[in-house]
Every structure is written in structure tokens, then in C-alpha cells.
Design a protein around this motif. Structure first.
Motif, PDB file in Angstrom:
ATOM      1  N   ALA A  59      24.776 -19.034 -17.203  1.00 27.46           N
ATOM      2  CA  ALA A  59      23.466 -18.684 -16.653  1.00 27.46           C
ATOM      3  C   ALA A  59      23.445 -17.197 -16.369  1.00 27.46           C
ATOM      4  O   ALA A  59      24.375 -16.655 -15.771  1.00 27.46           O
ATOM      5  CB  ALA A  59      23.208 -19.473 -15.373  1.00 27.46           C
ATOM      6  N   GLU A  60      22.384 -16.505 -16.802  1.00 30.51           N
ATOM      7  CA  GLU A  60      22.376 -15.050 -16.642  1.00 30.51           C
ATOM      8  C   GLU A  60      22.023 -14.601 -15.232  1.00 30.51           C
ATOM      9  O   GLU A  60      22.211 -13.449 -14.893  1.00 30.51           O
ATOM     10  CB  GLU A  60      21.493 -14.402 -17.692  1.00 30.51           C
ATOM     11  CG  GLU A  60      20.083 -14.951 -17.758  1.00 30.51           C
ATOM     12  CD  GLU A  60      19.244 -14.508 -16.616  1.00 30.51           C
ATOM     13  OE1 GLU A  60      19.217 -13.310 -16.366  1.00 30.51           O
ATOM     14  OE2 GLU A  60      18.610 -15.379 -15.989  1.00 30.51           O
ATOM     15  N   ALA A  61      21.507 -15.535 -14.415  1.00 27.82           N
ATOM     16  CA  ALA A  61      21.235 -15.269 -13.003  1.00 27.82           C
ATOM     17  C   ALA A  61      21.163 -16.632 -12.330  1.00 27.82           C
ATOM     18  O   ALA A  61      21.096 -17.664 -13.003  1.00 27.82           O
ATOM     19  CB  ALA A  61      19.920 -14.504 -12.822  1.00 27.82           C
ATOM     20  N   SER A  62      21.166 -16.642 -11.008  1.00 30.39           N
ATOM     21  CA  SER A  62      21.071 -17.925 -10.312  1.00 30.39           C
ATOM     22  C   SER A  62      19.663 -18.494 -10.477  1.00 30.39           C
ATOM     23  O   SER A  62      18.711 -17.761 -10.744  1.00 30.39           O
ATOM     24  CB  SER A  62      21.411 -17.751  -8.837  1.00 30.39           C
ATOM     25  OG  SER A  62      20.489 -16.875  -8.236  1.00 30.39           O
ATOM     26  N   GLY A  63      19.541 -19.810 -10.343  1.00 33.89           N
ATOM     27  CA  GLY A  63      18.237 -20.437 -10.497  1.00 33.89           C
ATOM     28  C   GLY A  63      18.340 -21.947 -10.467  1.00 33.89           C
ATOM     29  O   GLY A  63      19.327 -22.500  -9.984  1.00 33.89           O
ATOM     30  N   THR A  64      17.307 -22.591 -11.010  1.00 36.32           N
ATOM     31  CA  THR A  64      17.245 -24.056 -11.059  1.00 36.32           C
ATOM     32  C   THR A  64      16.969 -24.488 -12.494  1.00 36.32           C
ATOM     33  O   THR A  64      16.125 -23.895 -13.171  1.00 36.32           O
ATOM     34  CB  THR A  64      16.092 -24.572 -10.155  1.00 36.32           C
ATOM     35  OG1 THR A  64      16.299 -24.078  -8.841  1.00 36.32           O
ATOM     36  CG2 THR A  64      16.053 -26.093 -10.128  1.00 36.32           C
ATOM     37  N   VAL A  65      17.665 -25.498 -12.945  1.00 37.47           N
ATOM     38  CA  VAL A  65      17.466 -26.011 -14.305  1.00 37.47           C
ATOM     39  C   VAL A  65      16.139 -26.777 -14.359  1.00 37.47           C
ATOM     40  O   VAL A  65      15.950 -27.763 -13.655  1.00 37.47           O
ATOM     41  CB  VAL A  65      18.632 -26.924 -14.726  1.00 37.47           C
ATOM     42  CG1 VAL A  65      18.392 -27.508 -16.116  1.00 37.47           C
ATOM     43  CG2 VAL A  65      19.951 -26.168 -14.674  1.00 37.47           C
ATOM     44  N   VAL A  66      15.220 -26.298 -15.180  1.00 39.27           N
ATOM     45  CA  VAL A  66      13.925 -26.959 -15.357  1.00 39.27           C
ATOM     46  C   VAL A  66      14.041 -28.067 -16.402  1.00 39.27           C
ATOM     47  O   VAL A  66      13.441 -29.123 -16.277  1.00 39.27           O
ATOM     48  CB  VAL A  66      12.850 -25.932 -15.783  1.00 39.27           C
ATOM     49  CG1 VAL A  66      11.541 -26.614 -16.141  1.00 39.27           C
ATOM     50  CG2 VAL A  66      12.637 -24.911 -14.679  1.00 39.27           C
ATOM     51  N   SER A  67      14.826 -27.824 -17.449  1.00 35.77           N
ATOM     52  CA  SER A  67      15.107 -28.896 -18.403  1.00 35.77           C
ATOM     53  C   SER A  67      16.410 -28.587 -19.123  1.00 35.77           C
ATOM     54  O   SER A  67      16.757 -27.416 -19.327  1.00 35.77           O
ATOM     55  CB  SER A  67      13.959 -29.084 -19.396  1.00 35.77           C
ATOM     56  OG  SER A  67      13.848 -27.977 -20.245  1.00 35.77           O
TER      57      SER A  67
END
Ligand code: ZN
Length: 158
Positions: free
Chosen positions: A75-83
């Protein structure tokens, strides 16, 4: 007969995706200035064999980074998987929502290591390089999407 869901925000701001248990999951796209609070890390290190822009008459909204099958994609930055699922020509594809309107897509994976709705950290392994979907050769097709519009990933990667 369809199922109608009343949403508390504008329809253009949401995406409906199927979660792991085939239940509907509602995500709200963040909108904002397209700036991340920290630099992006490269999702895969390798030669870029296709850039953002026109390839003949076809627009390529991504960069393609060469890799060997099985190489880790992060992942290129933190976040949440949408799909994180099969998505037609994208093959096994991961879409992550970050902050301030920034989303990223990672396509053609041979393996998916994350599931819809999961939080991810910057640099976390999310998939493995492959050539699933409409792909010639093993590579990562990497898109950066700002407020729903594609933009050149190289404007973000350093
Ligand atoms: Zn591509």
C-alpha cells in the motif's frame, strides 16, 4: 425487483461493493485537496514500462511497473480497502481509499492478501504481482484517483 437503500449523502460520493459475506458494504469517498499528509511509498520497485497518458488512441490512466510473478505489492499510504476482488480487465484488483480524496488501484495481482473493509498501513503487503485480467506479462497497473478523477501517479511518487 431491486433493493433500494436510502443514503444520507449524495449518491456520487458513495460506492457499493460486496463484502466477503456477500453483504453490501457502503463506503463514502473522501473528498479533499488530493494531498496526503505523508509521502507515498512506491507500491512496487521496478522499471516503468507504460506511463500515464495516451497509447495510440487509448488513454492509459495509470503507470505499469514491471515485476516478477509473486513479488510483493505494498500500500502506498495508509487507508481502507474499498474492494479486493476480481474486476474484469483489471483481474485481481485492489482499491484503497486514503485521505483527502485520494484513492489508489493495484491491478493484475496473482494474489490478494487483503479483504474489503480492512484498514491497511503504508508499506503493508496487499497483493502479489501477476498478469490476471487483461495484461500482457507480469506487472502492476497502478492508478491514483483524486476526487474520482484519474491523475498521473508520478506526480505523487518520489
Ligand atoms: Zn496499465
Amino acid at each position: 425487483m431491486g433493493i433500494f437503500i436510502l443514503l444520507p449523502f449524495r449518491i456520487e460520493d458513495v460506492i457499493l461493493v460486496r463484502g466477503p459475506q456477500r453483504t453490501s458494504v457502503v463506503f463514502r469517498y473522501s473528498r479533499g485537496n488530493g494531498q496526503l499528509t505523508s509521502d507515498m511509498t512506491w507500491p512496487l520497485r521496478g522499471r516503468i514500462n507504460s506511463y500515464y497518458g495516451y497509447r495510440g488512441s487509448e488513454f492509459h490512466p495509470a503507470i505499469d511497473i514491471e515485476g516478477n510473478k509473486g513479488d510483493p505489492i505494498v500500500a502506498e499510504a495508509s487507508g481502507t480497502v474499498v474492494s479486493a476482488e476480481w474486476d474484469g480487465g483489471y483481474g485481481n484488483s485492489i482499491l484503497i481509499e486514503h485521505e483527502n480524496g485520494v484513492m489508489t488501484r493495484y491491478a493484475h495481482s496473482s494474489k490478494l492478501y487483503v479483504t474489503t473493509g480492512q484498514p491497511v498501513a503504508k508499506g503493508e503487503k496487499i497483493g502479489a504481482v501477476g498478469s490476471t485480467g487483461r495484461a500482457s506479462g507480469s506487472h502492476l497497473h497502478f492508478e491514483v484517483i483524486i476526487n474520482g478523477e484519474h491523475t498521473d501517479p508520478l506526480d505523487y511518487l518520489k
